[in-house]
Scaffold this motif. Structure first.
Motif, PDB file in Angstrom:
ATOM      1  N   LEU A  63       0.835  -1.193   0.000  1.00 57.34           N
ATOM      2  CA  LEU A  63       0.000   0.000   0.000  1.00 57.34           C
ATOM      3  C   LEU A  63       0.872   1.245   0.000  1.00 57.34           C
ATOM      4  CD1 LEU A  63      -2.597  -1.084   2.705  1.00 57.34           C
ATOM      5  CD2 LEU A  63      -2.883  -1.131   0.227  1.00 57.34           C
ATOM      6  N   GLU A  64       0.534   2.173  -0.859  1.00 58.79           N
ATOM      7  CA  GLU A  64       1.300   3.406  -0.957  1.00 58.79           C
ATOM      8  C   GLU A  64       1.134   4.249   0.306  1.00 58.79           C
ATOM      9  OE1 GLU A  64       0.831   5.407  -4.685  1.00 58.79           O
ATOM     10  OE2 GLU A  64       0.987   3.544  -5.805  1.00 58.79           O
ATOM     11  N   LYS A  65       2.036   5.208   0.469  1.00 61.28           N
ATOM     12  CA  LYS A  65       1.999   6.105   1.626  1.00 61.28           C
ATOM     13  C   LYS A  65       0.634   6.770   1.724  1.00 61.28           C
ATOM     14  CE  LYS A  65       5.771   8.558   0.564  1.00 61.28           C
ATOM     15  NZ  LYS A  65       6.930   9.451   0.722  1.00 61.28           N
ATOM     16  N   GLY A  66       0.172   6.921   2.971  1.00 60.11           N
ATOM     17  CA  GLY A  66      -1.068   7.640   3.206  1.00 60.11           C
ATOM     18  C   GLY A  66      -2.316   6.776   3.168  1.00 60.11           C
ATOM     19  N   ILE A  67      -2.203   5.525   2.767  1.00 60.95           N
ATOM     20  CA  ILE A  67      -3.393   4.660   2.717  1.00 60.95           C
ATOM     21  C   ILE A  67      -3.665   4.055   4.091  1.00 60.95           C
ATOM     22  CG2 ILE A  67      -4.428   2.591   1.702  1.00 60.95           C
ATOM     23  CD1 ILE A  67      -3.000   3.344  -0.920  1.00 60.95           C
ATOM     24  N   SER A  68      -2.662   3.418   4.671  1.00 64.18           N
ATOM     25  CA  SER A  68      -2.791   2.885   6.033  1.00 64.18           C
ATOM     26  C   SER A  68      -1.920   3.643   7.021  1.00 64.18           C
ATOM     27  CB  SER A  68      -2.409   1.399   6.069  1.00 64.18           C
ATOM     28  OG  SER A  68      -3.395   0.615   5.454  1.00 64.18           O
ATOM     29  N   TYR A  69      -0.748   4.045   6.555  1.00 70.26           N
ATOM     30  CA  TYR A  69       0.230   4.725   7.405  1.00 70.26           C
ATOM     31  C   TYR A  69       0.877   5.860   6.614  1.00 70.26           C
ATOM     32  CZ  TYR A  69      -0.108   0.380  10.088  1.00 70.26           C
ATOM     33  OH  TYR A  69      -0.574  -0.699  10.798  1.00 70.26           O
ATOM     34  N   ASP A  70       1.684   6.664   7.298  1.00 73.46           N
ATOM     35  CA  ASP A  70       2.445   7.707   6.619  1.00 73.46           C
ATOM     36  C   ASP A  70       3.497   7.099   5.699  1.00 73.46           C
ATOM     37  OD1 ASP A  70       1.009   9.711   7.881  1.00 73.46           O
ATOM     38  OD2 ASP A  70       2.472   9.951   9.493  1.00 73.46           O
ATOM     39  N   GLU A  71       3.954   5.894   6.048  1.00 74.05           N
ATOM     40  CA  GLU A  71       4.930   5.183   5.213  1.00 74.05           C
ATOM     41  C   GLU A  71       4.211   4.202   4.295  1.00 74.05           C
ATOM     42  OE1 GLU A  71       6.498   6.015   9.305  1.00 74.05           O
ATOM     43  OE2 GLU A  71       4.794   4.866   8.576  1.00 74.05           O
TER      44      GLU A  71
END
Length: 147
Positions: A63-71
């Motif tokens: 998952l790209e950044k911002g989907i689940s976490y900042d990373e």
């Protein structure tokens, strides 16, 4: 058998079905965990998998950044029960880390790991960064990888 990595829109109908079937078999049936697997995150993910005949032997999503976490994150990591103890999980994770570092040019990866797999993820360079918490009644910890 070879590894494939595809964005959601590159997956064909059969591949989507087999991926969802594999996730259902492992997370819902095997782990007896009723949860919402189709969470809309798949549409914005890379799907890394190995398939033998019509069976997904191993799978994860990036998952790209911002989907689940900042990373960037890795989730839904599984190996079909008929393919375990063959090193596929390690191969798959190393492929995912290589893809993230060399194709997506990212240096940090955050995961929510089932607690019993802490040592496995540590062996790949992840460090535990949270206390244990319950996710769908299963003990988890957040772990972070930094190149």
């Amino acid at each position: 058998m070879s590894w494939k990595i595809k964005k959601f829109e590159e997956l064909n109908v059969e591949e989507i079905y087999e991926i969802l079937k594999a996730r259902n078999e492992v997370f819902v049936v095997e782990q007896e965990c009723a949860y919402q697997d189709c969470d809309d995150k798949d549409k914005n993910a890379y799907h890394l998998f190995m398939k033998e005949n019509d069976t997904i032997s191993a799978y994860l999503r990036v998952l790209e950044k911002g989907i689940s976490y900042d990373e960037i994150s890795i989730g839904r990591v599984l190996v079909n029960k008929n393919y375990r103890k063959k090193g596929l999980a390690r191969q798959m994770m190393l492929n995912a880390i290589d893809f993230i570092e060399n194709k997506l040019n990212e240096k940090s990866i955050r995961i929510s790991a089932q607690e019993y797999l802490i040592n496995f993820y540590k062996s790949l360079g992840f460090e535990q960064v949270s206390d244990t918490y319950l996710e769908d009644d299963i003990p988890h910890v957040e772990m972070l990888y930094k190149k």
